[in-house]
Motif scaffolding. Structure first.
Motif, PDB file in Angstrom:
ATOM      1  N   ALA A   1       0.734  -1.045  -0.016  1.00 19.32           N
ATOM      2  CA  ALA A   1       0.043   0.111   0.220  1.00 19.32           C
ATOM      3  C   ALA A   1       0.922   1.243   0.032  1.00 19.32           C
ATOM      4  CB  ALA A   1      -1.074  -0.126   1.158  1.00 19.32           C
TER       5      ALA A   1
ATOM      6  N   ILE B   1      -5.894   3.979  -2.093  1.00 19.38           N
ATOM      7  CA  ILE B   1      -5.782   2.685  -2.268  1.00 19.38           C
ATOM      8  C   ILE B   1      -6.820   1.989  -1.288  1.00 19.38           C
ATOM      9  CG2 ILE B   1      -4.138   0.602  -1.616  1.00 19.38           C
ATOM     10  CD1 ILE B   1      -3.058   2.758  -3.412  1.00 19.38           C
TER      11      ILE B   1
ATOM     12  N   CYS C   1      -8.473  -1.580   0.207  1.00 16.86           N
ATOM     13  CA  CYS C   1      -8.065  -2.956   0.474  1.00 16.86           C
ATOM     14  C   CYS C   1      -9.279  -3.723   0.818  1.00 16.86           C
ATOM     15  CB  CYS C   1      -7.180  -2.984   1.923  1.00 16.86           C
ATOM     16  SG  CYS C   1      -6.451  -4.713   2.259  1.00 16.86           S
TER      17      CYS C   1
END
Length: 357
Positions: free
Chosen positions: A11, A49, A51
Motif C-alpha cells: 500500500a 488505495i 483494501c
C-alpha cells in the motif's frame, strides 16, 4: 504472520509510486486465516488505495489456484491489470512493484515474470524438471525458480478464465504457476521478465511432496494438451525480453540434506521396482537399480552417488509418454513412482554442486 506487514508495504509503495491513480489490494485466504484477516483489517491504507480481504470458507474452492481465480474475476470486472504476490513474502520493494506494473502499462506486456536470485537448492523442481522442459519442449527460456509472483494484463484475463472446469483440477491448487505460464506461451502472449533480487519469504514446511505432485501432474497434462502447438515449434529457443535492474546473485549454502533424499530414493525404488522394470528401457532400469542397491561409499565426508543428467532425461520422457499412453499404469502410481526418482536426481544435483564449493 507476515501478511499484515506485506499489505502495508504494498500500500505504501503504490501510494508513493502512483499518487494520482487508484489501486485495489485483494487478500484472499483459506478458512483458517482468521488472524491474518484481523491483521489486514487493522491496516488503514492511503486514500487512493482500497483494501478488500476475505476467506474462502468452502472446501470445494480450497487451494492457491482458486484464490488466483477469484482475484482474476475481480480484476476482469474492474478492467484492471493484476499483480499476484504470495502471502509468505516478508516485503515487496517499490522497485519490484514498479517494474511489474510499468511493464504492463508502458511496455504493453501481457505477462511479467519475476526473476529471483536464489540458492542452488531453492526451487529444485524448477531447476531439475520445469526449466529444462520449457526449454526443450516449449522452446522458451523461462526464469527459474518458476516465479510465484506475476503481472497479468487485463487483456489476458479472458483467456485464463474461459475454461471453468480447469479449476477443478490441480490448477486449483499448487499447479497454478506453471499453468499460468504454459497458457501464456501457447496463446502467444507478450511475456517478459524482471529481476527482483532475493525473494525474502517465510519458510513453510510440510507440503513439499503435495506441491511436487500437483506441479508435476499439471505440467505433464499441459504438455500433452499442447502437443499440437509445441510440435510446430522450430529448434531455436526464445529468450524472453528482460526489463528492470540486474542483481548480483549471492550463492548460499543449501539447507537441503541430500543424504535424506538419497535414502528416500532408495526406499522408493524398492517399493516401485516392478513398475520401473515394466515401464523403463532395460539400460535405464539397470542403472537405477545399481544406484538404489549400491553400498554407501564415502569420499572425504561425502557419499558417492551419481544420478546423471542423461539418465534423468530418459526417465522424464518415459514418464511423460506413459502418463498419456501406458494405460496399464494408473496416473497416481506413475506420479508416486516419479517423485522418488526426482528425489534421487535432486540429491545428485545438490551433492555435485556442494562437492565443488
Amino acid at each position: 504472520e507476515t501478511v499484515g506487514e506485506l499489505v502495508k508495504s504494498i500500500a505504501t509503495s503504490l501510494a508513493k509510486l502512483y499518487p494520482d491513480k487508484r489501486a485495489l489490494i485483494l487478500c484472499i485466504g483459506e478458512k483458517e486465516g482468521e488472524e491474518s484477516l484481523e491483521a489486514i483489517k487493522a491496516i488503514f491504507p492511503p486514500e487512493n488505495i482500497n483494501c478488500i480481504s476475505f476467506l474462502k470458507k468452502s472446501e470445494s474452492i480450497r487451494g492457491k489456484g482458486w484464490s488466483v481465480r477469484a482475484a482474476m474475476e475481480i480484476a476482469q470486472k474492474l478492467k484492471a491489470n493484476l499483480c499476484l504476490f504470495d502471502a509468505d513474502l516478508f516485503e515487496v520493494s517499490s522497485e519490484w512493484l514498479r517494474h511489474l506494473i510499468d511493464a504492463m502499462q508502458e511496455e504493453k506486456m501481457d505477462v511479467v515474470l519475476s526473476e529471483y536470485t536464489a540458492s542452488y537448492a531453492n526451487g529444485l523442481i524448477s531447476r531439475i524438471l520445469l526449466y529444462p522442459l520449457f526449454n526443450t519442449i516449449y522452446r522458451i527460456s523461462i526464469p527459474y525458480p518458476i516465479p510465484k509472483e506475476f503481472g497479468i494484463s487485463y487483456q489476458l484475463l479472458n483467456i485464463y478464465l474461459r475454461d471453468k472446469d480447469i479449476w477443478l483440477t490441480d490448477v486449483g491448487g499448487y499447479g497454478i504457476n506453471n499453468w499460468l505460464l504454459s497458457e501464456a506461451i501457447v496463446n502467444e502472449a507478450k511475456i517478459c521478465k524482471v529481476a527482483v533480487g532475493e525473494r525474502k519469504h517465510k519458510l513453510i514446511l510440510g507440503k513439499a511432496e503435495l506441491k511436487l505432485r500437483e506441479v508435476t501432474k499439471t505440467f505433464f497434462e499441459q504438455i500433452i494438451k499442447n502437443i499440437d502447438w509445441w510440435k510446430m515449434r522450430g529448434k531455436a529457443i526464445q529468450e524472453l525480453p528482460f526489463l528492470g535492474l540486474g542483481y548480483e546473485a549471492e550463492v548460499k549454502e543449501s539447507e537441503v540434506d541430500y543424504r535424506l533424499l538419497i535414502s528416500r530414493f532408495r526406499n522408493g525404488f524398492n517399493r516401485y521396482a516392478t513398475l520401473y522394470e515394466k515401464l523403463l528401457p532395460m539400460d535405464v532400469y539397470q542403472k537405477l537399480d545399481e544406484l538404489a542397491l549400491s553400498t554407501t561409499i564415502l569420499k572425504g565426508d561425502r557419499e558417492e552417488f551419481n544420478f546423471p543428467a542423461w539418465l534423468w532425461a530418459e526417465v522424464v520422457y518415459e514418464f511423460i509418454f506413459a502418463f498419456q499412453f501406458r494405460k496399464e499404469f494408473t496416473r497416481g502410481d506413475l506420479l508416486n513412482a516419479f517423485i522418488f526418482l526426482y528425489e534421487g536426481r535432486a540429491a545428485s544435483y545438490i551433492k555435485d554442486i556442494e562437492s565443488r564449493r
